[in-house]
Design an enzyme around this catalytic site. Sequence first.
Site: not given
Ligand code: NAD
Ligand code: GLY
Length: 364
Positions: A118, A182, A140, A262
Amino acid sequence: MKTLNVDLGDRSYPIFIGQEILSDQSLVSPYVSGKQVVIVTNETIAPLYLNKILTLFKNYQCKTVILPDGEIYKTYEGILPIIDCLMQNKFDRQVTLVALGGGVVGDMTGYAAAIYRRGVNFIQIPTTLLAQVDSSVGGKTGVNHPLGKNMIGAFHQPKCVIADTHTLNTLDDRQLSAGLAEVIKYALINSADFFTWLTHNMDALKQRDSIALSYAIEFSCQDKATIVAADEKEAGQRALLNLGHTFGHAIETGLGYGNCLHGEAVSIGMVMAADLSVRQGWIKPLVQQQIMTLLQSANLPIEVPIINNTRLSIEQFDELMAGDKKVLDGQLHLVLLKALGSSFITNNFDKEKLKQTLSAFVTL
Ligand code: NAD
Ligand code: GLY
């Protein structure tokens, strides 16, 4: 190193931003409560940074979980290896999970931390630009469902965020651009000055100039920290952070997770939000043009892609957007623009004009 703070009372936490800060053990020790640590990463990031992070936590009893890489693995089943590791090692409520990676690893690890016993502590070590400016901050966490992006999740804040800008040097150009989407979002939602700064500094950002990148990360994190502190659970203004996301999530889900990144989907979604804002008469076409120019200068897409000869239809958009988290009482709410650097959330838009926007983007 710069330290920002997310002000949430007794759940407040710091965001450390700097170059080569992942060797400083004193940075993490105040945020680890017990002796047990589980580092979660993926198969791409592990060879690059896992040893460094194991050294950072060398005074703890460390286990490692290496997930497969990709948005398609951000599922309910995908987090089971993390839970299995916690259970098999009988880790107690003082265990600290460490998310080492981009937004996918961060969201999955945070969600595992939210549900194991939890709720246990976790630390974010974001390694993509997108994760450093957005997903690692704000609590989030969650996973995707085949019918909708991030539909299973929880609000669960990390104990601290450590963004080492040096890690961005190994990121490929497409992923860097996805993160820039972003960054541009923050300019569109509330800062015309930052928009101007971005237009002047886009080349430096793409060349990974460390001063430009640090400034963009600090600006973005400060903006997000302020919004999250005011509205942690998205009862109001936090929804502004979803500019372009209702369209974007429909694109990501509709085209199959991982086919459109994304950040790329958010880029197209922001252009669609601008398009609808123009049709409503809230912004001038010139503003939409300025937005598209900036996104294109960041090497981001501004049109809905065709994947495997498939184009999303208006019906698919309608269906996917009807499942959006911002649908309340059956009413779709969208983040739209009233100026460059000024956004608002509304359900008071002409549904016919929304149809025109969708139609313009599916027939481009
Ligand atoms: P990701 O986590 O898939 O990373 C992108 C790619 O880069 C992957 O192949 C990863 O292995 C690689 N990678 C990561 N760090 C690296 C580095 N330093 N060097 C080389 N390769 C590296 O994608 P992302 O764009 O980081 O994240 C997208 C995700 O985040 C989506 O699922 C989205 O929904 C989520 N998201 C969440 C929030 C939130 O508030 N929680 C906000 C925005 C996006
Ligand atoms: N990426 C949207 C939020 O964190 O609220």
